[in-house]
Write a protein that holds these residues in place. Structure first.
Motif, mmCIF file in Angstrom:
data_model
loop_
_atom_site.group_PDB
_atom_site.id
_atom_site.type_symbol
_atom_site.label_atom_id
_atom_site.label_comp_id
_atom_site.label_asym_id
_atom_site.label_seq_id
_atom_site.Cartn_x
_atom_site.Cartn_y
_atom_site.Cartn_z
ATOM 1 N N ASP A 64 101.076 -31.620 51.266
ATOM 2 C CA ASP A 64 99.716 -32.522 51.464
ATOM 3 C C ASP A 64 99.960 -33.113 52.916
ATOM 4 N N LEU A 65 98.922 -33.377 53.550
ATOM 5 C CA LEU A 65 98.786 -33.841 54.789
ATOM 6 C C LEU A 65 99.170 -35.061 54.937
ATOM 7 N N GLY A 66 98.899 -35.764 53.813
ATOM 8 C CA GLY A 66 98.891 -37.373 54.049
ATOM 9 C C GLY A 66 97.599 -37.801 53.922
ATOM 10 N N VAL A 67 96.660 -36.868 54.157
ATOM 11 C CA VAL A 67 95.150 -37.294 54.349
ATOM 12 C C VAL A 67 94.525 -36.880 52.829
ATOM 13 N N SER A 68 93.647 -37.823 52.256
ATOM 14 C CA SER A 68 93.362 -37.472 51.141
ATOM 15 C C SER A 68 92.796 -36.349 50.659
ATOM 16 N N ASP A 69 92.194 -35.636 51.515
ATOM 17 C CA ASP A 69 91.432 -34.183 51.064
ATOM 18 C C ASP A 69 92.128 -32.847 51.702
ATOM 19 N N ARG A 70 93.065 -33.007 52.540
ATOM 20 C CA ARG A 70 93.541 -31.817 53.324
ATOM 21 C C ARG A 70 95.048 -31.964 52.714
ATOM 22 N N GLU A 71 95.337 -30.289 52.831
ATOM 23 C CA GLU A 71 96.930 -30.011 52.989
ATOM 24 C C GLU A 71 97.042 -28.719 54.023
ATOM 25 N N VAL A 72 98.400 -28.479 54.070
ATOM 26 C CA VAL A 72 98.764 -27.263 54.778
ATOM 27 C C VAL A 72 99.500 -26.477 53.977
ATOM 28 N N ILE A 73 98.949 -25.022 54.092
ATOM 29 C CA ILE A 73 99.547 -24.030 53.366
ATOM 30 C C ILE A 73 99.798 -22.784 54.575
ATOM 31 N N GLN A 74 101.214 -22.217 54.280
ATOM 32 C CA GLN A 74 101.649 -21.366 55.184
ATOM 33 C C GLN A 74 101.894 -20.195 54.128
ATOM 34 N N VAL A 75 101.635 -19.114 54.785
ATOM 35 C CA VAL A 75 101.790 -17.835 53.957
ATOM 36 C C VAL A 75 102.168 -16.686 54.943
ATOM 37 N N ARG A 76 102.961 -15.760 54.545
ATOM 38 C CA ARG A 76 103.276 -14.650 55.454
ATOM 39 C C ARG A 76 102.608 -13.407 54.621
ATOM 40 N N VAL A 77 101.989 -12.668 55.433
ATOM 41 C CA VAL A 77 101.129 -11.667 54.942
ATOM 42 C C VAL A 77 101.531 -10.336 55.459
ATOM 43 N N ASP A 78 102.109 -9.654 54.777
ATOM 44 C CA ASP A 78 102.523 -8.115 55.064
ATOM 45 C C ASP A 78 101.428 -6.970 54.854
ATOM 46 N N PHE A 79 101.059 -6.271 55.917
ATOM 47 C CA PHE A 79 99.896 -5.185 55.625
ATOM 48 C C PHE A 79 100.510 -3.736 55.937
ATOM 49 N N GLU A 80 100.424 -2.956 55.223
ATOM 50 C CA GLU A 80 100.660 -1.707 55.276
ATOM 51 C C GLU A 80 99.826 -0.723 56.361
ATOM 52 N N PRO A 81 100.449 0.189 57.169
ATOM 53 C CA PRO A 81 99.413 0.765 57.890
ATOM 54 C C PRO A 81 98.254 1.076 57.679
ATOM 55 N N GLY A 82 97.054 0.732 58.457
ATOM 56 C CA GLY A 82 95.628 0.963 58.177
ATOM 57 C C GLY A 82 95.052 0.070 57.041
ATOM 58 N N VAL A 83 95.589 -0.894 56.587
ATOM 59 C CA VAL A 83 94.988 -1.527 55.529
ATOM 60 C C VAL A 83 94.240 -2.859 56.220
ATOM 61 N N ALA A 84 93.192 -3.072 55.572
ATOM 62 C CA ALA A 84 92.414 -4.297 56.222
ATOM 63 C C ALA A 84 92.115 -5.084 55.164
ATOM 64 N N ALA A 85 92.270 -6.441 55.301
ATOM 65 C CA ALA A 85 91.806 -7.591 54.589
ATOM 66 C C ALA A 85 90.374 -7.476 54.410
ATOM 67 N N PRO A 86 90.032 -7.787 52.891
ATOM 68 C CA PRO A 86 88.411 -7.706 52.864
ATOM 69 C C PRO A 86 87.911 -9.071 53.691
ATOM 70 N N ARG A 87 86.495 -8.878 53.919
ATOM 71 C CA ARG A 87 85.909 -9.921 54.934
ATOM 72 C C ARG A 87 85.829 -11.123 53.737
ATOM 73 N N HIS A 88 86.206 -12.346 54.606
ATOM 74 C CA HIS A 88 86.660 -13.432 53.745
ATOM 75 C C HIS A 88 86.725 -14.659 54.755
ATOM 76 N N SER A 89 86.478 -15.954 54.321
ATOM 77 C CA SER A 89 86.779 -17.076 55.097
ATOM 78 C C SER A 89 87.642 -17.936 54.271
ATOM 79 N N HIS A 90 87.739 -19.193 54.781
ATOM 80 C CA HIS A 90 88.649 -20.296 54.108
ATOM 81 C C HIS A 90 88.144 -21.627 54.088
ATOM 82 N N PRO A 91 88.420 -22.512 53.206
ATOM 83 C CA PRO A 91 87.724 -23.980 53.330
ATOM 84 C C PRO A 91 88.596 -24.801 54.402
ATOM 85 N N GLY A 92 88.769 -24.427 55.622
ATOM 86 C CA GLY A 92 89.622 -25.049 56.775
ATOM 87 C C GLY A 92 89.861 -23.932 57.635
ATOM 88 N N VAL A 93 90.823 -24.565 58.601
ATOM 89 C CA VAL A 93 91.104 -23.832 59.731
ATOM 90 C C VAL A 93 92.281 -22.812 59.352
#
Length: 150
Positions: free
Chosen positions: A56-85
């Protein structure tokens, strides 16, 4: 003494050439279809997410999330968006990021990229070895982190 019928020989040669060309074209079409099918499925098996932090960021509607993402060679994440930066930091490998409305950018280990809220994007490991990114999100609470786009 045997006589050669040039028209007959040329006709057979043309038919053989057409058959070989048709087989080659069909083989290429099958290979392309197989590649598209494997590419479409590869993100589901070629991406590995490790959740690191969710606070929780201490702001009523926001949080911080941190993720490690490992990609195999040539792999693409599908087109997507996020509800924040998102701030993407390349830990290892070479990635190409395509943000909606912007030219593609290539990042190497040690480079980072800011992705504005709601911006549709893709990330592709364009290297020949596995690559990893550290994705840090500041997002709306109780909202799906990833929204797939068409």
């Amino acid at each position: 003494m045997p006589r050669f019928n040039t028209h007959k020989i040329l006709g057979r040669f043309a038919a053989a050439l057409a058959a070989v060309s048709l087989c080659a074209f069909a083989g290429m079409a099958q290979a392309e279809a197989a590649h598209e099918t494997s590419a479409a499925k590869s993100w589901q098996t070629g991406l590995h997410r490790t959740d690191l932090v969710k606070r929780d960021l201490g702001v009523s509607d926001r949080e911080v999330i941190q993720v490690r993402v490992d990609f195999e060679p040539g792999v693409a994440a599908p087109r997507h968006s996020h509800p924040g930066v998102e701030v993407a930091y390349v830990i290892s490998g070479t990635f190409q990021y395509q943000l909606e409305g912007q030219p593609a950018v290539t990042l190497n280990a040690g480079d980072s990229l800011y992705i504005p809220e709601g911006t549709a994007h893709t990330a592709t490991n364009i290297g020949t070895t596995a690559g990893s990114e550290l994705a840090t999100y500041i997002v709306k609470k109780d909202t799906p982190l990833v929204v797939l786009q068409k």
